[in-house]
Design a protein around this motif. Structure first.
Motif, PDB file in Angstrom:
ATOM      1  N   ALA A 240       0.811  -1.218   0.000  1.00 55.57           N
ATOM      2  CA  ALA A 240       0.000   0.000   0.000  1.00 55.57           C
ATOM      3  C   ALA A 240       0.844   1.266   0.000  1.00 55.57           C
ATOM      4  O   ALA A 240       0.356   2.334  -0.394  1.00 55.57           O
ATOM      5  CB  ALA A 240      -0.929   0.003   1.213  1.00 55.57           C
ATOM      6  N   ARG A 241       2.097   1.187   0.421  1.00 53.44           N
ATOM      7  CA  ARG A 241       2.940   2.381   0.463  1.00 53.44           C
ATOM      8  C   ARG A 241       3.077   3.025  -0.911  1.00 53.44           C
ATOM      9  O   ARG A 241       3.155   4.255  -1.023  1.00 53.44           O
ATOM     10  CB  ARG A 241       4.336   2.031   1.003  1.00 53.44           C
ATOM     11  N   HIS A 242       3.115   2.214  -1.964  1.00 55.57           N
ATOM     12  CA  HIS A 242       3.276   2.750  -3.310  1.00 55.57           C
ATOM     13  C   HIS A 242       2.031   3.505  -3.771  1.00 55.57           C
ATOM     14  O   HIS A 242       2.109   4.281  -4.727  1.00 55.57           O
ATOM     15  CB  HIS A 242       3.590   1.611  -4.285  1.00 55.57           C
ATOM     16  N   ILE A 243       0.903   3.290  -3.108  1.00 56.11           N
ATOM     17  CA  ILE A 243      -0.315   4.047  -3.400  1.00 56.11           C
ATOM     18  C   ILE A 243      -0.404   5.265  -2.488  1.00 56.11           C
ATOM     19  O   ILE A 243      -0.713   6.377  -2.934  1.00 56.11           O
ATOM     20  CB  ILE A 243      -1.559   3.161  -3.221  1.00 56.11           C
ATOM     21  N   LEU A 244      -0.107   5.081  -1.209  1.00 59.27           N
ATOM     22  CA  LEU A 244      -0.249   6.157  -0.233  1.00 59.27           C
ATOM     23  C   LEU A 244       0.783   7.256  -0.418  1.00 59.27           C
ATOM     24  O   LEU A 244       0.547   8.395  -0.009  1.00 59.27           O
ATOM     25  CB  LEU A 244      -0.139   5.580   1.189  1.00 59.27           C
ATOM     26  N   VAL A 245       1.928   6.940  -1.025  1.00 58.17           N
ATOM     27  CA  VAL A 245       2.976   7.942  -1.174  1.00 58.17           C
ATOM     28  C   VAL A 245       2.566   9.052  -2.137  1.00 58.17           C
ATOM     29  O   VAL A 245       3.120  10.161  -2.088  1.00 58.17           O
ATOM     30  CB  VAL A 245       4.283   7.278  -1.654  1.00 58.17           C
ATOM     31  N   ASN A 246       1.578   8.808  -2.987  1.00 60.18           N
ATOM     32  CA  ASN A 246       1.114   9.809  -3.955  1.00 60.18           C
ATOM     33  C   ASN A 246      -0.199  10.461  -3.545  1.00 60.18           C
ATOM     34  O   ASN A 246      -0.825  11.145  -4.370  1.00 60.18           O
ATOM     35  CB  ASN A 246       0.955   9.179  -5.336  1.00 60.18           C
ATOM     36  N   LYS A 247      -0.641  10.239  -2.312  1.00 60.79           N
ATOM     37  CA  LYS A 247      -1.892  10.815  -1.817  1.00 60.79           C
ATOM     38  C   LYS A 247      -1.582  11.809  -0.706  1.00 60.79           C
ATOM     39  O   LYS A 247      -1.041  11.446   0.339  1.00 60.79           O
ATOM     40  CB  LYS A 247      -2.832   9.725  -1.306  1.00 60.79           C
ATOM     41  N   GLU A 248      -1.924  13.059  -0.954  1.00 62.75           N
ATOM     42  CA  GLU A 248      -1.602  14.120  -0.001  1.00 62.75           C
ATOM     43  C   GLU A 248      -2.592  14.135   1.153  1.00 62.75           C
ATOM     44  O   GLU A 248      -3.783  13.880   0.974  1.00 62.75           O
ATOM     45  CB  GLU A 248      -1.596  15.479  -0.693  1.00 62.75           C
ATOM     46  N   VAL A 249      -2.090  14.449   2.335  1.00 66.33           N
ATOM     47  CA  VAL A 249      -2.903  14.540   3.538  1.00 66.33           C
ATOM     48  C   VAL A 249      -3.321  15.990   3.739  1.00 66.33           C
ATOM     49  O   VAL A 249      -2.509  16.908   3.582  1.00 66.33           O
ATOM     50  CB  VAL A 249      -2.125  14.030   4.765  1.00 66.33           C
ATOM     51  N   VAL A 250      -4.583  16.193   4.080  1.00 64.86           N
ATOM     52  CA  VAL A 250      -5.110  17.537   4.293  1.00 64.86           C
ATOM     53  C   VAL A 250      -4.754  18.003   5.694  1.00 64.86           C
ATOM     54  O   VAL A 250      -4.949  17.261   6.673  1.00 64.86           O
ATOM     55  CB  VAL A 250      -6.639  17.562   4.097  1.00 64.86           C
ATOM     56  N   ASN A 251      -4.214  19.211   5.776  1.00 65.52           N
ATOM     57  CA  ASN A 251      -3.829  19.799   7.051  1.00 65.52           C
ATOM     58  C   ASN A 251      -4.750  20.971   7.356  1.00 65.52           C
ATOM     59  O   ASN A 251      -5.037  21.788   6.481  1.00 65.52           O
ATOM     60  CB  ASN A 251      -2.368  20.277   7.002  1.00 65.52           C
ATOM     61  N   ARG A 252      -5.218  21.041   8.601  1.00 71.19           N
ATOM     62  CA  ARG A 252      -6.121  22.115   8.989  1.00 71.19           C
ATOM     63  C   ARG A 252      -5.431  23.479   8.984  1.00 71.19           C
ATOM     64  O   ARG A 252      -6.052  24.509   8.683  1.00 71.19           O
ATOM     65  CB  ARG A 252      -6.687  21.836  10.390  1.00 71.19           C
ATOM     66  N   SER A 253      -4.149  23.508   9.293  1.00 69.09           N
ATOM     67  CA  SER A 253      -3.446  24.775   9.458  1.00 69.09           C
ATOM     68  C   SER A 253      -2.758  25.251   8.195  1.00 69.09           C
ATOM     69  O   SER A 253      -2.533  26.452   8.033  1.00 69.09           O
ATOM     70  CB  SER A 253      -2.414  24.655  10.589  1.00 69.09           C
ATOM     71  N   ASN A 254      -2.379  24.340   7.292  1.00 68.25           N
ATOM     72  CA  ASN A 254      -1.591  24.730   6.131  1.00 68.25           C
ATOM     73  C   ASN A 254      -1.940  23.826   4.956  1.00 68.25           C
ATOM     74  O   ASN A 254      -1.869  22.595   5.058  1.00 68.25           O
ATOM     75  CB  ASN A 254      -0.090  24.632   6.455  1.00 68.25           C
ATOM     76  N   ASP A 255      -2.347  24.431   3.829  1.00 66.71           N
ATOM     77  CA  ASP A 255      -2.689  23.645   2.642  1.00 66.71           C
ATOM     78  C   ASP A 255      -1.449  23.089   1.952  1.00 66.71           C
ATOM     79  O   ASP A 255      -1.540  22.084   1.248  1.00 66.71           O
ATOM     80  CB  ASP A 255      -3.486  24.505   1.647  1.00 66.71           C
ATOM     81  N   ALA A 256      -0.312  23.739   2.130  1.00 63.77           N
ATOM     82  CA  ALA A 256       0.925  23.266   1.509  1.00 63.77           C
ATOM     83  C   ALA A 256       1.682  22.393   2.495  1.00 63.77           C
ATOM     84  O   ALA A 256       2.777  22.714   2.950  1.00 63.77           O
ATOM     85  CB  ALA A 256       1.783  24.450   1.057  1.00 63.77           C
ATOM     86  N   THR A 257       1.097  21.267   2.839  1.00 62.44           N
ATOM     87  CA  THR A 257       1.729  20.407   3.835  1.00 62.44           C
ATOM     88  C   THR A 257       2.930  19.659   3.261  1.00 62.44           C
ATOM     89  O   THR A 257       3.955  19.523   3.913  1.00 62.44           O
ATOM     90  CB  THR A 257       0.713  19.384   4.361  1.00 62.44           C
TER      91      THR A 257
END
Length: 345
Positions: A269-286
């Motif tokens: 699953a790491r090869h899929i998750l590495v290309n999925k960005e996590v949403v941050n409440r404080s900063n969109d450019a995480t």
């Protein structure tokens, strides 16, 4: 000589200008873009990322190993990003499974897999949606007399809103060659509550007191729920005793613990998750992917089981929810103490 230097500088600036992405907001003439950019720049670094492999560990260098099972509750504040509508973890996993990019493994215990989490029995992709209530729904049409005149099956869109917990299986390993004590996640499983007739459908939501109409402090499906405080006949507050089944509207509701819908092998699953960005409440450019979140341990969890000769879970030998939480913290502290004791003199 000066002309050559000026020419080189001009050429360098031209390369920089061509290398940078065109910013439509700064354009001085009309531009008809084939694909409008949603923002000032297009985020392409996340799409091109590759998995950073773990350090190699030889079996002879493993001086200590301990397996634990954790659960991540998405209702906790630190885990809110996992349930964000912009980048929901369960949607990412389901989409990859249905496309054939990830393999789902059946969590049902069998002879060759007594615990159901050894990644031995593959779960077909067409059965994955059935674990979440099926992929179709019966639609009936009625006439003016409220009689069924026709019926048909329509495809039901998947919704991961009822997935509020994930289970993680991981190994804590001390590598004596590198003198490093680190965890390595082996598998991830979304947890669901089986649909049983007579069971409350508001799974994962805070139960409501039938008399007062207010949410209580206990969740019948949370293994670490704190019993609600009630008043006795003398007016003093006391904790309600643990009962096998809760009362809702004067009716018994069966208690069913969340179970894994399927297991996902984390190294795959790491090869899929590495290309999925996590949403941050404080900063969109995480700049953080789901792979970063799991590797850097940026989530809150509690331990529900550790490896033991009897293969017992915490809830198998502790009934009280608070005691289970204390036991989880005790196991966590024992792992940390092992590392600290290595460097004590």
């Amino acid at each position: 000589m000066k002309k050559i230097a000026v020419s080189l500088i001009a050429v360098a600036y031209s390369f920089v200008a061509f290398g940078q992405q065109e910013n439509l907001s700064n354009s001085t003439k009309p531009i008809h873009a084939e694909e409008p950019v949603d923002g000032y720049v297009k985020k392409t670094d996340m799409e091109n990322r590759k998995v950073i492999p773990y350090a190699n560990i030889r079996q002879t260098d493993i001086a200590y190993s301990k397996r634990v099972w954790r659960e991540i509750d998405l209702r906790e504040k630190m885990n809110k990003a996992f349930a964000s509508p912009k980048s929901k973890l369960i949607d990412i996993i389901i989409d990859a499974v249905m496309k054939g990019e990830l393999t789902a493994y059946d969590p049902t215990p069998t002879e060759n897999d007594p615990n159901g989490d050894s990644f031995k029995n593959v779960l077909p992709a067409d059965q994955v949606m059935a674990r979440f209530g099926g992929d179709s729904v019966l639609v009936e049409e009625f006439n003016e007399n409220n009689e069924v005149v026709s019926s048909r099956y329509e495809s039901k869109s998947f919704s991961g809103d009822n997935v509020i917990k994930f289970r993680i299986k991981e190994d804590w390993i001390f590598d004596k060659q590198r003198s490093v004590f680190e965890p390595r996640i082996v598998g991830i499983a979304p947890l669901i509550v089986p649909q049983i007739p007579g069971m409350d459908s508001n799974v994962g939501l805070q139960p409501v007191d039938a008399v007062a109409g207010q949410p209580t402090n206990a969740d019948p499906f949370d293994p670490f729920a704190v019993p609600p405080v009630q008043e006795n006949n003398t007016g003093d507050a006391e904790a309600s005793p643990n009962v096998p089944t809760p009362l809702v509207n004067n009716t018994f509701v069966p208690q069913v613990d969340p179970t894994p819908a399927f297991w996902i092998y984390f190294p795959e699953a790491r090869h899929i998750l590495v290309n999925k960005e996590v949403v941050n409440r404080s900063n969109d450019a995480t700049g953080l992917s789901y792979d970063d979140v799991f590797i850097k341990r940026m989530f809150a969890s509690y331990i529900v089981k550790e490896s033991n000769p009897e293969d017992l879970r915490i809830k198998d030998y502790l009934n009280d929810g608070v005691e289970r939480l204390y036991e989880s913290e005790r196991i966590k502290k024992s792992l940390m103490d092992y590392e600290q004791d290595l460097w004590s003199y």
